[in-house]
Design a protein around this motif. Sequence first.
Motif, PDB file in Angstrom:
ATOM      1  N   VAL A  21       5.174  -3.335   5.123  1.00 12.11           N
ATOM      2  CA  VAL A  21       5.169  -1.954   4.634  1.00 12.11           C
ATOM      3  C   VAL A  21       5.232  -1.920   3.105  1.00 12.11           C
ATOM      4  O   VAL A  21       4.505  -1.161   2.453  1.00 12.11           O
ATOM      5  CB  VAL A  21       6.342  -1.159   5.239  1.00 12.11           C
ATOM      6  CG1 VAL A  21       6.419   0.228   4.613  1.00 12.11           C
ATOM      7  CG2 VAL A  21       6.176  -1.036   6.743  1.00 12.11           C
ATOM      8  N   VAL A  22       6.104  -2.745   2.520  1.00 12.82           N
ATOM      9  CA  VAL A  22       6.247  -2.774   1.057  1.00 12.82           C
ATOM     10  C   VAL A  22       4.945  -3.201   0.386  1.00 12.82           C
ATOM     11  O   VAL A  22       4.493  -2.580  -0.592  1.00 12.82           O
ATOM     12  CB  VAL A  22       7.398  -3.715   0.638  1.00 12.82           C
ATOM     13  CG1 VAL A  22       7.398  -3.935  -0.876  1.00 12.82           C
ATOM     14  CG2 VAL A  22       8.740  -3.135   1.081  1.00 12.82           C
ATOM     15  N   ILE A  23       4.315  -4.259   0.913  1.00 15.38           N
ATOM     16  CA  ILE A  23       3.066  -4.743   0.305  1.00 15.38           C
ATOM     17  C   ILE A  23       1.939  -3.727   0.489  1.00 15.38           C
ATOM     18  O   ILE A  23       1.083  -3.568  -0.394  1.00 15.38           O
ATOM     19  CB  ILE A  23       2.681  -6.118   0.890  1.00 15.38           C
ATOM     20  CG1 ILE A  23       3.727  -7.161   0.486  1.00 15.38           C
ATOM     21  CG2 ILE A  23       1.306  -6.559   0.393  1.00 15.38           C
ATOM     22  CD1 ILE A  23       3.564  -8.502   1.150  1.00 15.38           C
ATOM     23  N   CYS A  24       1.941  -3.014   1.615  1.00 16.18           N
ATOM     24  CA  CYS A  24       0.964  -1.927   1.799  1.00 16.18           C
ATOM     25  C   CYS A  24       1.105  -0.888   0.698  1.00 16.18           C
ATOM     26  O   CYS A  24       0.110  -0.400   0.146  1.00 16.18           O
ATOM     27  CB  CYS A  24       1.168  -1.268   3.164  1.00 16.18           C
ATOM     28  SG  CYS A  24       0.123  -1.928   4.470  1.00 16.18           S
ATOM     29  N   GLY A  29      -0.935   1.045  -5.166  1.00 15.37           N
ATOM     30  CA  GLY A  29      -0.867   0.983  -6.626  1.00 15.37           C
ATOM     31  C   GLY A  29      -2.112   0.321  -7.205  1.00 15.37           C
ATOM     32  O   GLY A  29      -2.650   0.765  -8.225  1.00 15.37           O
ATOM     33  N   PHE A  30      -2.599  -0.736  -6.536  1.00 16.78           N
ATOM     34  CA  PHE A  30      -3.841  -1.386  -6.970  1.00 16.78           C
ATOM     35  C   PHE A  30      -5.042  -0.455  -6.781  1.00 16.78           C
ATOM     36  O   PHE A  30      -5.955  -0.430  -7.615  1.00 16.78           O
ATOM     37  CB  PHE A  30      -4.056  -2.686  -6.192  1.00 16.78           C
ATOM     38  CG  PHE A  30      -3.319  -3.860  -6.756  1.00 16.78           C
ATOM     39  CD1 PHE A  30      -3.848  -4.594  -7.803  1.00 16.78           C
ATOM     40  CD2 PHE A  30      -2.090  -4.241  -6.242  1.00 16.78           C
ATOM     41  CE1 PHE A  30      -3.175  -5.691  -8.338  1.00 16.78           C
ATOM     42  CE2 PHE A  30      -1.404  -5.330  -6.755  1.00 16.78           C
ATOM     43  CZ  PHE A  30      -1.936  -6.057  -7.811  1.00 16.78           C
ATOM     44  N   ASP A  95       4.548   4.717  -6.524  1.00 11.13           N
ATOM     45  CA  ASP A  95       4.698   5.169  -7.905  1.00 11.13           C
ATOM     46  C   ASP A  95       5.192   4.048  -8.811  1.00 11.13           C
ATOM     47  O   ASP A  95       4.684   3.852  -9.917  1.00 11.13           O
ATOM     48  CB  ASP A  95       5.679   6.354  -7.964  1.00 11.13           C
ATOM     49  CG  ASP A  95       5.068   7.636  -7.429  1.00 11.13           C
ATOM     50  OD1 ASP A  95       3.827   7.711  -7.363  1.00 11.13           O
ATOM     51  OD2 ASP A  95       5.830   8.549  -7.070  1.00 11.13           O
ATOM     52  N   TYR A  96       6.192   3.295  -8.339  1.00 14.28           N
ATOM     53  CA  TYR A  96       6.764   2.221  -9.160  1.00 14.28           C
ATOM     54  C   TYR A  96       5.742   1.112  -9.401  1.00 14.28           C
ATOM     55  O   TYR A  96       5.582   0.635 -10.543  1.00 14.28           O
ATOM     56  CB  TYR A  96       8.007   1.650  -8.479  1.00 14.28           C
ATOM     57  CG  TYR A  96       8.660   0.534  -9.266  1.00 14.28           C
ATOM     58  CD1 TYR A  96       9.403   0.817 -10.409  1.00 14.28           C
ATOM     59  CD2 TYR A  96       8.510  -0.800  -8.867  1.00 14.28           C
ATOM     60  CE1 TYR A  96       9.998  -0.205 -11.148  1.00 14.28           C
ATOM     61  CE2 TYR A  96       9.094  -1.823  -9.601  1.00 14.28           C
ATOM     62  CZ  TYR A  96       9.834  -1.527 -10.732  1.00 14.28           C
ATOM     63  OH  TYR A  96      10.411  -2.548 -11.453  1.00 14.28           O
ATOM     64  N   SER A  97       5.045   0.700  -8.349  1.00 12.15           N
ATOM     65  CA  SER A  97       4.064  -0.380  -8.494  1.00 12.15           C
ATOM     66  C   SER A  97       2.931   0.037  -9.425  1.00 12.15           C
ATOM     67  O   SER A  97       2.438  -0.772 -10.217  1.00 12.15           O
ATOM     68  CB  SER A  97       3.511  -0.795  -7.127  1.00 12.15           C
ATOM     69  OG  SER A  97       2.804   0.258  -6.509  1.00 12.15           O
TER      70      SER A  97
END
Length: 223
Positions: A21-24, A29-30, A95-97
């Motif tokens: 989920v985090v990497i998704c 962001g990319f 948002d952070y990424s």
Amino acid sequence: MQKITEIDNFQKRLLMCVLGVVICAVSVGFFKMAAFGVDPFQAFMAGLSSVIPIPFGTLYVIANVILLLFALVADRHYIGLATVVNLFLVGYIVDYSHRVLRWLLPDIGMPGRILCLLIAIVIMCLASSFYFTADLGVSTYDAVALIITGTWHRGQFRWVRIVTDLVCVLAGISLYLLSGGSLSGIGAVAGVGTIITAFFMGPLIDFFNRRVAQPFLQGKSHK
């Protein structure tokens, strides 16, 4: 011994779920850095927000609640930890990424944007395969294709996902045009990255399921 194996298996599934989920979220962001269009569901939400005059955040929650109700009625098996994390944390991680990527890559240029798009598609599909395989819940939108194929046994996931993604893209564009938007402004709803994602996300997730995520969970190396 069996109980220890079950605990180890659950810990591995939990790790796959959270990291997936985090990497998704990081992949979005990319997508934002690439600026070639968002993923299909976000394209639908962009079109919907152009028709319904309420804050996007509120509309996003309403749409996800509707999909959540559908999943609860059709097959609540797909509602779990990953669903909760998606609902409450993904927005902040995105948002952070995105802020971090803008700081790291201030002058990205066209080659950088293309590279960001490729990275976004690959890591989103890889991460999705990990948290799908973990079987601890999925996002409300992801649940739709999984219910159609896994619960209703209609078609293969790779093809059903292409159909649901294309429906989202076409619906988003149609809603945008119905709201009075111009043809030249369609890029604000869906871009080339959106179309590429719609066609390749289903097959790529299916590939990573079989080649990476399932062997990882089972402790096997695919040959």
